[in-house]
Design a protein around this motif. Structure first.
Motif, short mmCIF file in Angstrom:
data_model
loop_
_atom_site.label_atom_id
_atom_site.label_comp_id
_atom_site.label_asym_id
_atom_site.label_seq_id
_atom_site.Cartn_x
_atom_site.Cartn_y
_atom_site.Cartn_z
N LEU A 77 0.85 -1.18 0.00
CA LEU A 77 0.00 0.00 0.00
C LEU A 77 0.89 1.23 0.00
N ARG A 78 0.57 2.18 -0.87
CA ARG A 78 1.32 3.43 -0.91
C ARG A 78 0.32 4.58 -0.96
N LEU A 79 0.51 5.56 -0.07
CA LEU A 79 -0.33 6.74 -0.03
C LEU A 79 0.46 7.92 -0.57
N LEU A 80 -0.12 8.63 -1.53
CA LEU A 80 0.57 9.75 -2.19
C LEU A 80 -0.24 11.03 -2.07
N GLY A 81 0.46 12.15 -2.18
CA GLY A 81 -0.19 13.45 -2.31
C GLY A 81 -0.81 13.98 -1.03
N LEU A 82 -0.30 13.57 0.12
CA LEU A 82 -0.87 14.05 1.37
C LEU A 82 -0.55 15.52 1.59
N SER A 83 -1.56 16.28 1.98
CA SER A 83 -1.35 17.67 2.35
C SER A 83 -0.58 17.68 3.68
N ASN A 84 -0.08 18.85 4.06
CA ASN A 84 0.62 18.97 5.34
C ASN A 84 -0.28 18.54 6.49
N ARG A 85 -1.54 18.90 6.42
CA ARG A 85 -2.49 18.55 7.48
C ARG A 85 -2.68 17.04 7.58
N LEU A 86 -2.85 16.36 6.43
CA LEU A 86 -3.01 14.91 6.46
C LEU A 86 -1.72 14.23 6.90
N MET A 87 -0.59 14.72 6.42
CA MET A 87 0.69 14.14 6.81
C MET A 87 0.86 14.22 8.33
N ARG A 88 0.46 15.33 8.89
CA ARG A 88 0.56 15.53 10.34
C ARG A 88 -0.29 14.50 11.10
N LEU A 89 -1.49 14.20 10.59
CA LEU A 89 -2.33 13.17 11.21
C LEU A 89 -1.63 11.82 11.26
N PHE A 90 -1.00 11.45 10.15
CA PHE A 90 -0.31 10.17 10.09
C PHE A 90 0.95 10.18 10.97
N GLU A 91 1.60 11.34 11.08
CA GLU A 91 2.78 11.44 11.94
C GLU A 91 2.40 11.35 13.42
N ILE A 92 1.37 12.08 13.82
CA ILE A 92 0.94 12.09 15.22
C ILE A 92 0.57 10.68 15.70
#
Length: 110
Positions: A77-92
């Motif tokens: 599975l690969r997720l692409l094109g995450l906005s900064n906000r979405l990336m932050r959700l996955f990081e948190i």
């Protein structure tokens, strides 16, 4: 609260373009669209989230479930094109350390 899901399948590769909001209202539709893809043996699913404007914890739950399903079937599975906000959700949540995630779309200038 709308979501659009466009799926293209070719052999073992599936690309999914998602646009709109992923929340408690739209997550069941997303789950239904993705879970059957994740059950195929050794499939590769690339999900473009560049047009997703909002996602809550319900959406994260869908991606965790898809990730577990696809991994148990020896897929990727690969997720692409995450906005900064979405990336932050996955990081948190720590998901960015176990999932293949990129804020860039393939072919984009770096």
């Amino acid at each position: 609260m709308n979501i659009s899901i466009e799926t293209k399948e070719k052999d073992h590769l599936t690309t999914v373009d998602i646009s709109g909001e992923i929340d408690a209202y739209t997550a069941p539709k997303l789950r239904e669209s993705l879970f059957h893809l994740a059950e195929k043996k050794e499939s590769v699913i690339i999900i473009n989230l560049s047009e997703v404007t909002y996602m809550d914890s319900t959406g994260l739950g869908v991606f965790v479930g898809v990730f577990k399903n696809i991994r148990s079937n020896n897929g990727q599975l690969r997720l692409l094109g995450l906005s900064n906000r979405l990336m932050r959700l996955f990081e948190i949540t720590g998901l960015s350390t176990i999932m293949d995630i990129s804020s860039k779309i393939e072919g984009e200038a770096k």
